[in-house]
Design a protein around this motif. Sequence first.
Motif, PDB file in Angstrom:
ATOM      1  N   LEU A 238       0.827  -1.204   0.000  1.00  0.00           N
ATOM      2  CA  LEU A 238       0.000   0.000   0.000  1.00  0.00           C
ATOM      3  C   LEU A 238       0.860   1.252   0.000  1.00  0.00           C
ATOM      4  O   LEU A 238       0.516   2.255  -0.626  1.00  0.00           O
TER       5      LEU A 238
ATOM      6  N   SER B 102      -8.575  -4.953  -0.824  1.00  0.00           N
ATOM      7  CA  SER B 102      -9.203  -3.654  -0.634  1.00  0.00           C
ATOM      8  C   SER B 102      -8.250  -2.722   0.126  1.00  0.00           C
ATOM      9  O   SER B 102      -8.006  -2.914   1.318  1.00  0.00           O
ATOM     10  N   ALA B 103      -7.748  -1.736  -0.584  1.00  0.00           N
ATOM     11  CA  ALA B 103      -6.854  -0.760   0.055  1.00  0.00           C
ATOM     12  C   ALA B 103      -7.617   0.040   1.101  1.00  0.00           C
ATOM     13  O   ALA B 103      -7.109   0.306   2.192  1.00  0.00           O
ATOM     14  N   ARG B 104      -8.844   0.388   0.784  1.00  0.00           N
ATOM     15  CA  ARG B 104      -9.646   1.191   1.707  1.00  0.00           C
ATOM     16  C   ARG B 104      -9.919   0.446   3.014  1.00  0.00           C
ATOM     17  O   ARG B 104      -9.802   0.997   4.095  1.00  0.00           O
ATOM     18  N   ARG B 105     -10.262  -0.825   2.914  1.00  0.00           N
ATOM     19  CA  ARG B 105     -10.527  -1.622   4.114  1.00  0.00           C
ATOM     20  C   ARG B 105      -9.265  -1.788   4.956  1.00  0.00           C
ATOM     21  O   ARG B 105      -9.287  -1.661   6.169  1.00  0.00           O
TER      22      ARG B 105
ATOM     23  N   GLU C 163      -1.119   2.021  -4.076  1.00  0.00           N
ATOM     24  CA  GLU C 163      -2.462   1.571  -3.682  1.00  0.00           C
ATOM     25  C   GLU C 163      -3.237   0.976  -4.857  1.00  0.00           C
ATOM     26  O   GLU C 163      -4.008   0.032  -4.678  1.00  0.00           O
ATOM     27  N   ILE C 164      -3.040   1.517  -6.035  1.00  0.00           N
ATOM     28  CA  ILE C 164      -3.787   1.043  -7.203  1.00  0.00           C
ATOM     29  C   ILE C 164      -3.414  -0.401  -7.530  1.00  0.00           C
ATOM     30  O   ILE C 164      -4.285  -1.224  -7.841  1.00  0.00           O
TER      31      ILE C 164
ATOM     32  N   GLU D  10      -5.214  -2.735  -5.256  1.00  0.00           N
ATOM     33  CA  GLU D  10      -6.603  -2.912  -5.698  1.00  0.00           C
ATOM     34  C   GLU D  10      -6.670  -3.885  -6.879  1.00  0.00           C
ATOM     35  O   GLU D  10      -7.563  -4.722  -6.944  1.00  0.00           O
ATOM     36  N   TYR D  11      -5.729  -3.775  -7.821  1.00  0.00           N
ATOM     37  CA  TYR D  11      -5.709  -4.682  -8.973  1.00  0.00           C
ATOM     38  C   TYR D  11      -5.435  -6.120  -8.554  1.00  0.00           C
ATOM     39  O   TYR D  11      -5.866  -7.061  -9.220  1.00  0.00           O
TER      40      TYR D  11
END
Length: 185
Positions: A63, A76-79, A67-68, A71-72
Amino acid sequence: VKSEALGSTDGFNVLPSTYFGYRPDDEWVRYATLLVAVGVCALAALGVDRLLRTPLGRLLPALKDNEIRVEYMGASARRTIHVIYVVAAVLAGMGGALVGATVGHIDPEMAFWTMSGEFIFIAILAGTGSVLAPFLGAIVFGAIHTVAFDLSPNTWQMTLGIALLLVIVFLPEGVWSLFTRRKGA
């Protein structure tokens, strides 16, 4: 600062702590508080070390880099960031509770931005190589602060700044990198 319920600018006193219903004698309160603080810090460090060894913890360096891409990969980066923020908030709350119990007084100046600046200073000074690095950073920060204030009470902040600049230039990964370099050599 203006709330009388919170002690206004004077802050408020914290009653002496009890430890699971036991209150030590007055001369042993400081030692008992120290032992409790060391125990809580040790448990917190073990918990963070354990968290960093989980799949969620192993996502953190990724991260930091991108971050992208995380995600790919399907994570989940957000979680992950949310969980880490919650863990950091719990640890900060525990630290605040320990400070209140240790000092016995809560002052509004403890919430001033310079206090968080000290934590950033310690993090930069120590590096992120280990869970033990912040403890080393806090010890080094305390030593530099004490010596600088003792030698030059009016300009001790400049000494801290010079020490930080020296660490950034000569040890960009922090003081802890001295231990990891020795291991690798």
